[in-house]
Design an enzyme around this catalytic site. Sequence first.
Site, PDB file in Angstrom:
ATOM      1  N   VAL A 153      -1.265  -0.043   0.602  1.00 48.05           N
ATOM      2  CA  VAL A 153      -1.768  -0.325  -0.740  1.00 48.05           C
ATOM      3  C   VAL A 153      -2.888  -1.362  -0.686  1.00 48.05           C
ATOM      4  CG1 VAL A 153      -1.134  -1.185  -3.026  1.00 48.05           C
ATOM      5  CG2 VAL A 153       0.472   0.229  -1.751  1.00 48.05           C
ATOM      6  N   GLU A 154      -2.732  -2.362   0.174  1.00 49.56           N
ATOM      7  CA  GLU A 154      -3.693  -3.459   0.238  1.00 49.56           C
ATOM      8  C   GLU A 154      -5.010  -3.057   0.891  1.00 49.56           C
ATOM      9  OE1 GLU A 154      -3.861  -6.523  -0.806  1.00 49.56           O
ATOM     10  OE2 GLU A 154      -1.910  -6.645  -1.780  1.00 49.56           O
TER      11      GLU A 154
END
Length: 500
Positions: A153-154
Amino acid sequence: MKNLLMLYLLFLSSQLLGQTSTFMEVAFMKPTEKKQSNQAHFNVLKNLVPVSVTTERNVQHNSLVQPFDGMEEFDKGSFTTHTLIEQLTELNSATPFSVSHNATLERFIRVYLKDRREYLNSLLGKSKYYFPVFESYLDKYDLPLELKYLAVVESALNPLAVSPSGAKGIWQFMYGTGTDYKLYIDSYVDERFDPVKSTEAACVYLKHLYTTFGDWDLALAAYNSGPGNVKKAIRRAGGNKNYWEIRQYLPRETSSYVPAFYATMYLFTYADFHHLKASKTDVAFVNSDTLHLKGSLNFKAIQRKTGIDLGLLKSLNPQYKKDVIPYVSGKTMVLALPTEKMVDFMKHETELYQIAVPHSINSSNGVIRVNKNNSYLVKNGDNLNSIATAHGISLQQLKTWNGLHTNFLIADQRLVVTDKKFLPQKTTELSDNYSFRKDSNKKNLVTYKVKHGDTLFKISKLFNNVPIDQLRTANNLQNVNYLKPGMKLIIQKPDKNDNI
């Protein structure tokens, strides 16, 4: 914490929020593989290092797209909402996270599958290299192994990712958070780009956030936006601590952060069901060892003496930003090399340190290698002009020697202040508020720390009526009438017998 590009979902599903992001790289892997033993994990960390041929640290930007129209068109075939609910229920029973069906999460999953299958396959390919590293540290800190999906996600598993807001690395640490969690950062080194060290820092930070909030959804939201924003959202919601009910009070990016995390977890778990296949990636395992260094080194010299490919050397040591490994007092720098290059390095180690001795790292730009003997440690209140004056050099020399293109300074940053091997003089502390040293003309230079309520007039009186114009010139204070407490002024202190 700011993630790379409005989170992984905004990159994958542009329709959801009207924005999308593009990464330098993306990768993934199926999460149904059984957990390896602890020893196997640590052997991976010790010897097999995942590296990518990509060595550029580029800032990524967002672009606007058409808004998402709905999910009805996706709800076709065998993958019905009923099937998804059953799968999410099964997933919920096998994880400490609260995974439950809602319309937002279903939208995320369906848009992923409809529009970004190739990216998902690429991510599946990369994850087999990075997930063993993540899992070993998550296990070490007794954290849920599912947190490995947070790096997807990051940063889309890009260890050199840089966000427009300045978050860096595979776990997207901002500068302040990175240093708080013991990642070393200076002009030459940034451990946020080190996948192993940043993974351990992320584990410590996530453990702290869970201890603070006692809820994984809130801890994830705090990782993205900071604990302060989550606490503010809880207050605005009247003390409610249910993430799904306080989403409206969180920053726009964070309101989609947890759904993106759960969508990622789901797609990894049910990759086979959705016919997702790991594609080839530019990441590979390299059998390597790590050396503790005794001095400064530069990459080109290492390349010449060992024959290692320069790109591979950079990939194994991504924390070094300028192809230079500096000497830093009180800190041990490390160098990772393929095991087959270790003998060559050891054979030339002493010679390599000698090659790094010349003061100029790059003679074409005048930058000088920083060390404890030729540098000054920046303190709160310092500015470039005051530092230059205090050390009897010009502002241009200070900027050139340190490769500075702006006037921005950070406390505890180390700056080169002489082109000689050693500082010509040392500063002697007088009191909490000022210090002095003798300059080359045997006149007292005073470094005065501004206190609350100080003015140039008061300071002038304190130092035998030193001219205010002289104070302004020496400290670059033209057109400045307010002195900020804590800033430092350089003063040419007149003798008591001088006529001012």
